[in-house]
Enzyme design. Sequence first.
Site, PDB file in Angstrom:
ATOM      1  N   GLY A 111     -33.143  30.194   9.194  1.00 17.06           N
ATOM      2  CA  GLY A 111     -32.075  30.969   9.819  1.00 17.06           C
ATOM      3  C   GLY A 111     -31.383  31.909   8.851  1.00 17.06           C
ATOM      4  O   GLY A 111     -30.706  32.848   9.243  1.00 17.06           O
ATOM      5  N   ARG A 112     -31.520  31.598   7.577  1.00 12.01           N
ATOM      6  CA  ARG A 112     -30.943  32.499   6.578  1.00 12.01           C
ATOM      7  C   ARG A 112     -31.777  32.514   5.309  1.00 12.01           C
ATOM      8  O   ARG A 112     -31.287  32.805   4.222  1.00 12.01           O
ATOM      9  CB  ARG A 112     -29.526  32.100   6.263  1.00 12.01           C
ATOM     10  CG  ARG A 112     -29.402  30.685   5.768  1.00 12.01           C
ATOM     11  CD  ARG A 112     -28.144  30.556   5.031  1.00 12.01           C
ATOM     12  NE  ARG A 112     -27.759  29.162   4.932  1.00 12.01           N
ATOM     13  CZ  ARG A 112     -26.630  28.785   4.400  1.00 12.01           C
ATOM     14  NH1 ARG A 112     -25.802  29.673   3.947  1.00 12.01           N
ATOM     15  NH2 ARG A 112     -26.328  27.523   4.334  1.00 12.01           N
ATOM     16  N   ASP A 134     -24.754  33.787  10.834  1.00 14.94           N
ATOM     17  CA  ASP A 134     -24.877  35.162  10.335  1.00 14.94           C
ATOM     18  C   ASP A 134     -26.010  35.413   9.348  1.00 14.94           C
ATOM     19  O   ASP A 134     -26.217  36.544   8.909  1.00 14.94           O
ATOM     20  CB  ASP A 134     -23.552  35.590   9.694  1.00 14.94           C
ATOM     21  CG  ASP A 134     -23.148  34.665   8.545  1.00 14.94           C
ATOM     22  OD1 ASP A 134     -23.951  33.782   8.175  1.00 14.94           O
ATOM     23  OD2 ASP A 134     -22.023  34.827   8.027  1.00 14.94           O
ATOM     24  N   GLY A 135     -26.721  34.362   8.953  1.00 16.29           N
ATOM     25  CA  GLY A 135     -27.831  34.570   8.021  1.00 16.29           C
ATOM     26  C   GLY A 135     -27.391  34.749   6.577  1.00 16.29           C
ATOM     27  O   GLY A 135     -28.211  35.017   5.704  1.00 16.29           O
ATOM     28  N   ARG A 148     -34.979  31.568  -4.293  1.00 19.74           N
ATOM     29  CA  ARG A 148     -35.541  30.253  -4.583  1.00 19.74           C
ATOM     30  C   ARG A 148     -37.047  30.368  -4.806  1.00 19.74           C
ATOM     31  O   ARG A 148     -37.695  31.259  -4.242  1.00 19.74           O
ATOM     32  CB  ARG A 148     -35.309  29.292  -3.417  1.00 19.74           C
ATOM     33  CG  ARG A 148     -33.898  29.245  -2.922  1.00 19.74           C
ATOM     34  CD  ARG A 148     -33.680  28.009  -2.098  1.00 19.74           C
ATOM     35  NE  ARG A 148     -34.196  28.099  -0.737  1.00 19.74           N
ATOM     36  CZ  ARG A 148     -33.841  27.251   0.219  1.00 19.74           C
ATOM     37  NH1 ARG A 148     -33.004  26.267  -0.054  1.00 19.74           N
ATOM     38  NH2 ARG A 148     -34.323  27.365   1.431  1.00 19.74           N
ATOM     39  N   ASP A 150     -35.721  18.493   8.572  1.00 18.53           N
ATOM     40  CA  ASP A 150     -35.988  19.899   8.210  1.00 18.53           C
ATOM     41  C   ASP A 150     -35.623  20.148   6.751  1.00 18.53           C
ATOM     42  O   ASP A 150     -35.924  21.222   6.225  1.00 18.53           O
ATOM     43  CB  ASP A 150     -35.195  20.847   9.123  1.00 18.53           C
ATOM     44  CG  ASP A 150     -33.708  20.537   9.156  1.00 18.53           C
ATOM     45  OD1 ASP A 150     -33.359  19.394   9.522  1.00 18.53           O
ATOM     46  OD2 ASP A 150     -32.898  21.408   8.795  1.00 18.53           O
ATOM     47  N   ASN A 151     -34.984  19.186   6.105  1.00 16.17           N
ATOM     48  CA  ASN A 151     -34.643  19.335   4.692  1.00 16.17           C
ATOM     49  C   ASN A 151     -35.519  18.446   3.821  1.00 16.17           C
ATOM     50  O   ASN A 151     -35.152  18.109   2.690  1.00 16.17           O
ATOM     51  CB  ASN A 151     -33.166  19.011   4.466  1.00 16.17           C
ATOM     52  CG  ASN A 151     -32.250  20.054   5.099  1.00 16.17           C
ATOM     53  OD1 ASN A 151     -32.663  21.187   5.336  1.00 16.17           O
ATOM     54  ND2 ASN A 151     -31.021  19.677   5.383  1.00 16.17           N
TER      55      ASN A 151
HETATM   56  P1  AMP Z   1     -29.027  23.374   6.936  1.00 22.81           P
HETATM   57  O1  AMP Z   1     -28.025  22.424   7.488  1.00 22.81           O
HETATM   58  O2  AMP Z   1     -28.469  24.338   5.901  1.00 22.81           O
HETATM   59  O3  AMP Z   1     -30.284  22.724   6.482  1.00 22.81           O
HETATM   60  O4  AMP Z   1     -29.420  24.329   8.138  1.00 22.81           O
HETATM   61  C1  AMP Z   1     -29.872  23.890   9.378  1.00 22.81           C
HETATM   62  C2  AMP Z   1     -30.371  25.072  10.148  1.00 22.81           C
HETATM   63  O5  AMP Z   1     -29.329  26.041  10.317  1.00 22.81           O
HETATM   64  C3  AMP Z   1     -31.523  25.813   9.510  1.00 22.81           C
HETATM   65  O6  AMP Z   1     -32.329  26.303  10.533  1.00 22.81           O
HETATM   66  C4  AMP Z   1     -30.811  26.926   8.771  1.00 22.81           C
HETATM   67  O7  AMP Z   1     -31.663  27.996   8.492  1.00 22.81           O
HETATM   68  C5  AMP Z   1     -29.724  27.290   9.761  1.00 22.81           C
HETATM   69  N1  AMP Z   1     -28.555  27.918   9.124  1.00 22.81           N
HETATM   70  C6  AMP Z   1     -27.663  27.336   8.296  1.00 22.81           C
HETATM   71  N2  AMP Z   1     -26.726  28.219   7.901  1.00 22.81           N
HETATM   72  C7  AMP Z   1     -27.022  29.399   8.481  1.00 22.81           C
HETATM   73  C8  AMP Z   1     -26.442  30.705   8.475  1.00 22.81           C
HETATM   74  N3  AMP Z   1     -25.341  30.988   7.779  1.00 22.81           N
HETATM   75  N4  AMP Z   1     -27.047  31.662   9.205  1.00 22.81           N
HETATM   76  C9  AMP Z   1     -28.143  31.402   9.926  1.00 22.81           C
HETATM   77  N5  AMP Z   1     -28.731  30.213   9.980  1.00 22.81           N
HETATM   78  C10 AMP Z   1     -28.191  29.212   9.279  1.00 22.81           C
HETATM   79 MG    MG Z   2     -31.921  23.154   5.788  1.00 18.29          MG
END
Ligand code: AMP
Ligand code: MG
Length: 522
Positions: free
Chosen positions: A106-107, A139-140, A197, A274-275
Amino acid sequence: MSETPVMKFDNRFVSELPGDSERQNVPRAVHGACWTAVAAQPVDCPRLLIYSPEVAADLDLDEQAMTAPTMLAALAGNALLPGMVSYASCYGGHQFGHWAGQLGDGRAILLGELINRRGQRFELQLKGAGPTPYSRRADGRAVLRSSIREFLCSEAMHHLGVPTTRALSLVGTGETVVRDMFYDGHPVDEPGAIVCRVAPSFTRFGHFELPAARGDLDLLRRLVDFTIDRDFSEHRFDPGRRLLAWFTEICERTGRLLAHWMRVGFVHGVMNTDNMSIIGLTIDYGPYGWVDNFDPGWTPNTTDASSRRYCFARQPAIAHWNLERLADALSPLLPNPNELSAGLDRYHAVYASEFCAAYAAKLGFKSWLNDDADLLEALFDLMHHGEIDMTEFFRSLAGLAVDDPELAVVRTAFYREDLAGQVAPALTRWLDRYAQRLRQDGDSAAERIARMNRANPRYVLRNYLAQQAIDRAEQGDTTMIAELLAVLRHPYDEQSGSQRFSAKRPDWARHRAGCSMLSCSS
Ligand code: AMP
Ligand code: MG
């Protein structure tokens, strides 16, 4: 002479796996594809705040290449270098124990696969470079504080010997990002940043879970074949049991990874599937934290504060749960899915043996003996109830005189005088027992101390240290990021003049946001 660094890319993920036929960069479900072509959103005033010289060297990039304007443009998402492609990958995942459906990058925007002069493959990925079809309502972008935390921690982990994704660069975007840090109705403008990264593969368990959940077995099979071929090429899996052998390898790597986390006191904070990296790396540094006072129930993640699903002591069990979800995803490809349980058993076996080997070294033993489990349990109990600092305790323990074990040696590891007094008698008895165990090994003090100092870091990225570097960087002073990186490159060496980077958590940091409480907002 051209200023543009020359890099070789081969980009197998996009050339061999199906891509999204739709080109519109709007949030949506993406079916039948592993990736979507998407361009990063350019930023106005990018600035290279710091880069990792070791990662640059891995990519055959020297200082001139790293400081070239075209490189900055690439690291900020403003332009592609020759050979780069830009795309986001599609995955799903279980979040906090529940299936969450499609998630995806997502970002994070991938820039392709670089092949260095030694033929090693590295995927490059910009985190915070703008929205993708997988951004949902977000917002990505990424804020400076979380980007500093990812940059420093992934490099620190590498130097500690923990498998991890790496960080090439930290770029300030010159733009602000709005975040409501504790989701309590207080949004503020924060400086934005992008981390580049680097890892041989950013593929996650969730990449396999999504096509499996959708019943898209063709796509699942293709992704499995591709991953085994590209990311596990050094393994010659028995063709008749290829998938099972591959799954076992993933389980073993994950077991080794978790033993490392438990040895250094790292708490990931968001062990959603997903992590979880398919090649066994630490991935996605969000609301992670380092154990200060030894507390098995501690979680740095405020979102997880009530259930503590991802607290320190539960991490090994959660990794197993996550591997079970991966096994579920792979099951439809096997005539007898029950056979996957052999891999899960290997997870337990490898985790246990690596954990014991790691703690044998931390305690200075030649090898792990059966009775040592009791000794370690008793120690953990004392450390927990006495609120003893994990890093400081183990590092100090090497100074114990085997013939005259004195509590004074580990006195600096206590946070609270009252608790120190309470556990002192039991800890003194424990040290006697421990000294007796060391005498049984019969090593010289020098041998034992050397072994312990290789296993017990002097410097870890304590939560408050990262926060101090962040506070200063948000005021425009990035020097502490560089100072921390320099120290954390040699975490097992005593570094004169760097005592302040090994100091225990100060009182002010005990309950401060960013130091002990972190959120997923980043
Ligand atoms: P995370 O909790 O960071 O592992 O993110 C979980 C999901 O949310 C993943 O698909 C990320 O890419 C998405 N995500 C987290 N933060 C953002 C952001 N600021 N903009 C877009 N997608 C996000
Ligand atoms: Mg993640």
